[in-house]
Design an enzyme around this catalytic site. Structure first.
Site, PDB file in Angstrom:
ATOM      1  N   SER A 125       0.721  -1.145  -0.191  1.00 50.24           N
ATOM      2  CA  SER A 125       0.261   0.024   0.249  1.00 50.24           C
ATOM      3  C   SER A 125       1.063   1.155   0.207  1.00 50.24           C
ATOM      4  O   SER A 125       1.998   1.239   0.532  1.00 50.24           O
ATOM      5  CB  SER A 125      -0.862   0.036   1.141  1.00 50.24           C
ATOM      6  OG  SER A 125      -1.461   1.223   1.547  1.00 50.24           O
ATOM      7  N   TYR A 149      -1.624  -0.876  11.023  1.00 46.48           N
ATOM      8  CA  TYR A 149      -2.082  -1.381   9.669  1.00 46.48           C
ATOM      9  C   TYR A 149      -0.676  -1.230   8.842  1.00 46.48           C
ATOM     10  O   TYR A 149      -0.248  -2.269   8.127  1.00 46.48           O
ATOM     11  CB  TYR A 149      -3.269  -0.831   9.231  1.00 46.48           C
ATOM     12  CG  TYR A 149      -3.284  -1.037   7.819  1.00 46.48           C
ATOM     13  CD1 TYR A 149      -3.772  -2.456   7.183  1.00 46.48           C
ATOM     14  CD2 TYR A 149      -3.335  -0.099   6.771  1.00 46.48           C
ATOM     15  CE1 TYR A 149      -3.909  -2.618   5.822  1.00 46.48           C
ATOM     16  CE2 TYR A 149      -3.329  -0.438   5.596  1.00 46.48           C
ATOM     17  CZ  TYR A 149      -3.723  -1.518   4.793  1.00 46.48           C
ATOM     18  OH  TYR A 149      -3.796  -1.717   3.689  1.00 46.48           O
ATOM     19  N   LYS A 153       2.028  -3.790   6.589  1.00 45.43           N
ATOM     20  CA  LYS A 153       2.376  -3.994   5.284  1.00 45.43           C
ATOM     21  C   LYS A 153       3.843  -3.820   4.761  1.00 45.43           C
ATOM     22  O   LYS A 153       4.395  -4.487   4.131  1.00 45.43           O
ATOM     23  CB  LYS A 153       1.562  -2.707   4.602  1.00 45.43           C
ATOM     24  CG  LYS A 153       0.102  -2.969   4.308  1.00 45.43           C
ATOM     25  CD  LYS A 153      -0.144  -3.987   3.272  1.00 45.43           C
ATOM     26  CE  LYS A 153      -1.506  -4.484   3.499  1.00 45.43           C
ATOM     27  NZ  LYS A 153      -2.015  -5.486   2.858  1.00 45.43           N
TER      28      LYS A 153
HETATM   29  P1  NAD Z   1     -11.250  -6.539   1.505  1.00 41.53           P
HETATM   30  O1  NAD Z   1     -11.313  -6.531   3.061  1.00 41.53           O
HETATM   31  O2  NAD Z   1     -12.434  -6.378   0.579  1.00 41.53           O
HETATM   32  O3  NAD Z   1     -10.233  -8.007   0.979  1.00 41.53           O
HETATM   33  C1  NAD Z   1      -9.552  -8.581   1.737  1.00 41.53           C
HETATM   34  C2  NAD Z   1     -10.293  -9.932   2.156  1.00 41.53           C
HETATM   35  O4  NAD Z   1      -9.310 -10.780   2.725  1.00 41.53           O
HETATM   36  C3  NAD Z   1     -11.667 -10.199   2.795  1.00 41.53           C
HETATM   37  O5  NAD Z   1     -12.445 -10.776   1.779  1.00 41.53           O
HETATM   38  C4  NAD Z   1     -11.158 -10.758   4.090  1.00 41.53           C
HETATM   39  O6  NAD Z   1     -12.289 -11.625   4.408  1.00 41.53           O
HETATM   40  C5  NAD Z   1     -10.093 -11.708   3.725  1.00 41.53           C
HETATM   41  N1  NAD Z   1      -9.125 -12.006   5.045  1.00 41.53           N
HETATM   42  C6  NAD Z   1      -8.753 -11.355   5.806  1.00 41.53           C
HETATM   43  N2  NAD Z   1      -8.199 -11.974   6.701  1.00 41.53           N
HETATM   44  C7  NAD Z   1      -8.121 -13.140   6.273  1.00 41.53           C
HETATM   45  C8  NAD Z   1      -7.442 -14.641   6.748  1.00 41.53           C
HETATM   46  N3  NAD Z   1      -6.704 -14.378   7.980  1.00 41.53           N
HETATM   47  N4  NAD Z   1      -7.722 -15.654   6.147  1.00 41.53           N
HETATM   48  C9  NAD Z   1      -8.326 -15.683   5.012  1.00 41.53           C
HETATM   49  N5  NAD Z   1      -8.902 -14.397   4.398  1.00 41.53           N
HETATM   50  C10 NAD Z   1      -8.758 -13.408   5.060  1.00 41.53           C
HETATM   51  O7  NAD Z   1      -9.977  -5.467   1.080  1.00 41.53           O
HETATM   52  P2  NAD Z   1      -9.532  -4.998  -0.311  1.00 41.53           P
HETATM   53  O8  NAD Z   1      -9.941  -3.519  -0.396  1.00 41.53           O
HETATM   54  O9  NAD Z   1      -9.926  -5.909  -1.543  1.00 41.53           O
HETATM   55  O10 NAD Z   1      -8.035  -5.090  -0.099  1.00 41.53           O
HETATM   56  C11 NAD Z   1      -7.080  -6.146  -0.451  1.00 41.53           C
HETATM   57  C12 NAD Z   1      -5.853  -5.962  -0.140  1.00 41.53           C
HETATM   58  O11 NAD Z   1      -5.245  -4.739  -0.671  1.00 41.53           O
HETATM   59  C13 NAD Z   1      -5.509  -6.062   1.505  1.00 41.53           C
HETATM   60  O12 NAD Z   1      -4.413  -6.778   1.708  1.00 41.53           O
HETATM   61  C14 NAD Z   1      -5.345  -4.535   1.833  1.00 41.53           C
HETATM   62  O13 NAD Z   1      -4.791  -4.210   2.700  1.00 41.53           O
HETATM   63  C15 NAD Z   1      -4.839  -4.017   0.296  1.00 41.53           C
HETATM   64  N6  NAD Z   1      -4.814  -2.437   0.275  1.00 41.53           N
HETATM   65  C16 NAD Z   1      -6.141  -2.045   0.170  1.00 41.53           C
HETATM   66  C17 NAD Z   1      -6.241  -0.883  -0.253  1.00 41.53           C
HETATM   67  C18 NAD Z   1      -7.798  -0.197  -0.261  1.00 41.53           C
HETATM   68  O14 NAD Z   1      -7.719   1.118  -0.265  1.00 41.53           O
HETATM   69  N7  NAD Z   1      -8.707  -1.100  -0.603  1.00 41.53           N
HETATM   70  C19 NAD Z   1      -5.213  -0.086  -0.562  1.00 41.53           C
HETATM   71  C20 NAD Z   1      -3.892  -0.688  -0.426  1.00 41.53           C
HETATM   72  C21 NAD Z   1      -3.479  -2.075  -0.201  1.00 41.53           C
HETATM   73  N1  UFG Z   2     -11.981  12.011   3.177  1.00 43.86           N
HETATM   74  C1  UFG Z   2     -12.900  13.055   3.425  1.00 43.86           C
HETATM   75  N2  UFG Z   2     -14.285  12.593   4.094  1.00 43.86           N
HETATM   76  C2  UFG Z   2     -14.321  11.244   4.403  1.00 43.86           C
HETATM   77  C3  UFG Z   2     -13.421  10.482   3.815  1.00 43.86           C
HETATM   78  C4  UFG Z   2     -12.265  10.619   3.306  1.00 43.86           C
HETATM   79  O1  UFG Z   2     -12.695  14.352   3.365  1.00 43.86           O
HETATM   80  O2  UFG Z   2     -15.400  10.988   4.749  1.00 43.86           O
HETATM   81  C5  UFG Z   2     -10.553  12.489   2.594  1.00 43.86           C
HETATM   82  C6  UFG Z   2      -9.411  12.148   3.327  1.00 43.86           C
HETATM   83  O3  UFG Z   2      -9.367  13.248   4.342  1.00 43.86           O
HETATM   84  C7  UFG Z   2      -8.333  11.965   2.206  1.00 43.86           C
HETATM   85  C8  UFG Z   2      -9.238  11.730   1.222  1.00 43.86           C
HETATM   86  O4  UFG Z   2     -10.492  11.939   1.448  1.00 43.86           O
HETATM   87  O5  UFG Z   2      -7.850  13.446   2.020  1.00 43.86           O
HETATM   88  C9  UFG Z   2      -8.999  10.064   0.916  1.00 43.86           C
HETATM   89  O6  UFG Z   2      -9.301   9.409   2.135  1.00 43.86           O
HETATM   90  P1  UFG Z   2      -9.714   7.653   2.217  1.00 43.86           P
HETATM   91  O7  UFG Z   2     -10.031   7.373   3.623  1.00 43.86           O
HETATM   92  O8  UFG Z   2     -10.616   7.450   1.244  1.00 43.86           O
HETATM   93  O9  UFG Z   2      -8.114   7.356   1.687  1.00 43.86           O
HETATM   94  P2  UFG Z   2      -6.731   7.547   2.432  1.00 43.86           P
HETATM   95  O10 UFG Z   2      -5.839   8.072   1.519  1.00 43.86           O
HETATM   96  O11 UFG Z   2      -6.837   8.110   4.052  1.00 43.86           O
HETATM   97  O12 UFG Z   2      -6.438   5.920   2.764  1.00 43.86           O
HETATM   98  C10 UFG Z   2      -6.341   4.890   1.787  1.00 43.86           C
HETATM   99  C11 UFG Z   2      -6.603   3.513   2.627  1.00 43.86           C
HETATM  100  C12 UFG Z   2      -5.511   3.185   3.410  1.00 43.86           C
HETATM  101  C13 UFG Z   2      -4.131   3.083   2.583  1.00 43.86           C
HETATM  102  C14 UFG Z   2      -4.190   4.237   1.757  1.00 43.86           C
HETATM  103  C15 UFG Z   2      -3.144   4.310   0.901  1.00 43.86           C
HETATM  104  O13 UFG Z   2      -7.859   3.624   3.321  1.00 43.86           O
HETATM  105  O14 UFG Z   2      -5.623   1.922   4.141  1.00 43.86           O
HETATM  106  O15 UFG Z   2      -5.051   4.718   1.082  1.00 43.86           O
HETATM  107  O16 UFG Z   2      -3.200   3.270  -0.058  1.00 43.86           O
HETATM  108  F1  UFG Z   2      -3.109   3.118   3.418  1.00 43.86           F
END
Ligand code: NAD
Ligand code: UFG
Length: 337
Positions: A125, A149, A153
């Site tokens: 991430s 978190y 990562k």
């Molecule tokens: P998500 O929660 O929709 O998907 C993650 C999945 O992993 C879920 O379906 C959950 O049930 C499963 N899971 C969690 N722990 C587990 C375990 N111990 N065993 C088996 N399954 C398990 O999240 P997502 O948004 O699809 O994210 C996928 C990956 O990408 C995650 O690792 C997350 O940290 C990473 N990521 C997400 C974002 C974002 O903003 N969505 C940004 C950067 C990185």
């Molecule tokens: N924001 C608002 N109002 C809201 C939610 C968010 O103004 O209700 C703003 C935040 O302050 C930020 C932007 O919208 O400026 C994006 O916020 P998000 O919460 O959508 O995303 P972040 O960039 O804070 O974080 C996300 C994931 C993290 C990840 C990161 C980088 O939630 O887990 O992107 O990948 F680490």
């Protein structure tokens, strides 16, 4: 034909990647413990592809069941999405995050090693860049952990690097995602957060659908073009395609590689609101409130390394992301329920 195990494959990014994998001719096996997703997403992927996708409800902490999966299937590689991802929850329950994400990944790697499966694509991430000093951010920028978190990562990145150092037959792709949003254009699969969303786009769509009254914009005094926070929003389908490209890269035995997956464009919170309103012809009521603690002002990718080495680029623009997010939300006002 390659067979890929997708951990966390019923989740948001996982389900879209499974769809792209099947459409690209891969055999896919999905495992997930369903802690943050439902099998309905996979049924929708089956509907879209016309193919049956084997699913196993397995927890990464259950090594016996994990081991059985690797015995039952002849796997060529793993795309590892499974993990917990809520920043706030990780601050409240750090051990839960360390155990699930870090121990879970160690278990996975041990079993992969035992079965001679040594190709892994890992969901990292942009959080590893913390509050970045320079934007756009290259992969060589300093890394840090700003919450538990993020520490999971970063730690997993180090674990995979050290694993590779100890055994060069591993191939590892560390993919640092920026802000994944949107949904498949069919509106059949999308993001289905539990409870009130923390992230901007699902919050906006829930305001638009009338589930939430108004959006709170966290801070308007950042040093950005309009004072609100700037991020690199990337369409989840572009992100999914990045994983196919990363798998192709692993087939060339590159050792360990790290890529930013972002568009390279920064958009402010107000830019997102405007794009959403324009794309969908709908008004988003909002109010400016204080900054959210821990938020960076600006965070967007330099994706040139992935553009060049993976022959990949995120092409879908912000309006498309807003249109597809809204299409999913209107077709599924209660998510997969
Ligand atoms: P998500 O929660 O929709 O998907 C993650 C999945 O992993 C879920 O379906 C959950 O049930 C499963 N899971 C969690 N722990 C587990 C375990 N111990 N065993 C088996 N399954 C398990 O999240 P997502 O948004 O699809 O994210 C996928 C990956 O990408 C995650 O690792 C997350 O940290 C990473 N990521 C997400 C974002 C974002 O903003 N969505 C940004 C950067 C990185
Ligand atoms: N924001 C608002 N109002 C809201 C939610 C968010 O103004 O209700 C703003 C935040 O302050 C930020 C932007 O919208 O400026 C994006 O916020 P998000 O919460 O959508 O995303 P972040 O960039 O804070 O974080 C996300 C994931 C993290 C990840 C990161 C980088 O939630 O887990 O992107 O990948 F680490």
């Amino acid at each position: 034909m390659q067979t890929i195990l997708v951990t966390g494959g019923t989740g948001f990014i996982g389900s879209h990647t499974v769809l792209e994998l099947v459409n690209s001719g891969f055999q896919v096996v999905v495992m997930d413990n369903l802690s943050n997703s439902k099998t309905a997403s996979l049924l929708r992927v089956e509907e879209l592809t016309g193919k049956k996708i084997p699913f196993h409800k397995v927890d990464l902490l259950d090594t016996q069941s994990l081991d059985k999966l690797f015995t039952d299937y002849d796997l060529d590689g793993v795309i590892h999405f499974a993990g917990l991802k809520a920043v706030g929850e990780s601050v409240e329950k750090p051990l839960y995050y360390y155990k699930n994400n870090i121990s879970g990944t160690v278990n996975l790697c041990e079993i992969m090693s035992k079965h001679g499966v040594k190709n892994i694509v890992f969901s990292s991430s942009a959080t590893v860049y913390g509050d970045p000093e320079i934007n756009p951010i290259p992969e060589t920028a300093p890394v840090t952990a700003v919450n538990p978190y993020g520490r999971t990562k970063l730690t997993i990145e180090y674990i995979l690097k050290e694993l590779y150092e100890s055994d060069h037959s591993w191939n590892v792709a560390l993919l640092r995602y920026f802000n994944p949003v949107g949904a498949h254009e069919s509106g059949l699969i999308g993001e289905d957060p539990t409870g009130t969303p923390n992230n901007l786009m699902p919050f906006v769509t829930q305001v638009a659908v009338g589930k939430l009254e108004k959006l709170r914009v966290f801070g308007s005094d950042y040093t950005t073009h309009d004072g609100t926070g700037v991020r690199d929003y990337i369409h989840v389908i572009d992100l999914a395609i990045g994983h196919i490209k990363a798998l192709e890269k692993l087939n060339t035995n590159p050792g360990i590689v790290t890529y930013n997956l972002g568009t390279g464009k920064g958009s402010s919170v107000l830019d997102v609101i405007t794009a959403f309103e324009k794309a969908n012809d709908i008004n988003i009521p909002y109010t400016i409130v204080d900054r959210r603690p821990g938020d960076a002002a600006v965070c967007y990718a330099d994706p040139s390394k992935a553009n060049k080495e993976l022959n990949w680029a995120a092409n879908r623009d912000l309006q498309t992301m807003c249109r597809d997010a809204w299409n999913w939300q209107t077709k599924n006002p209660k998510g997969y329920e």
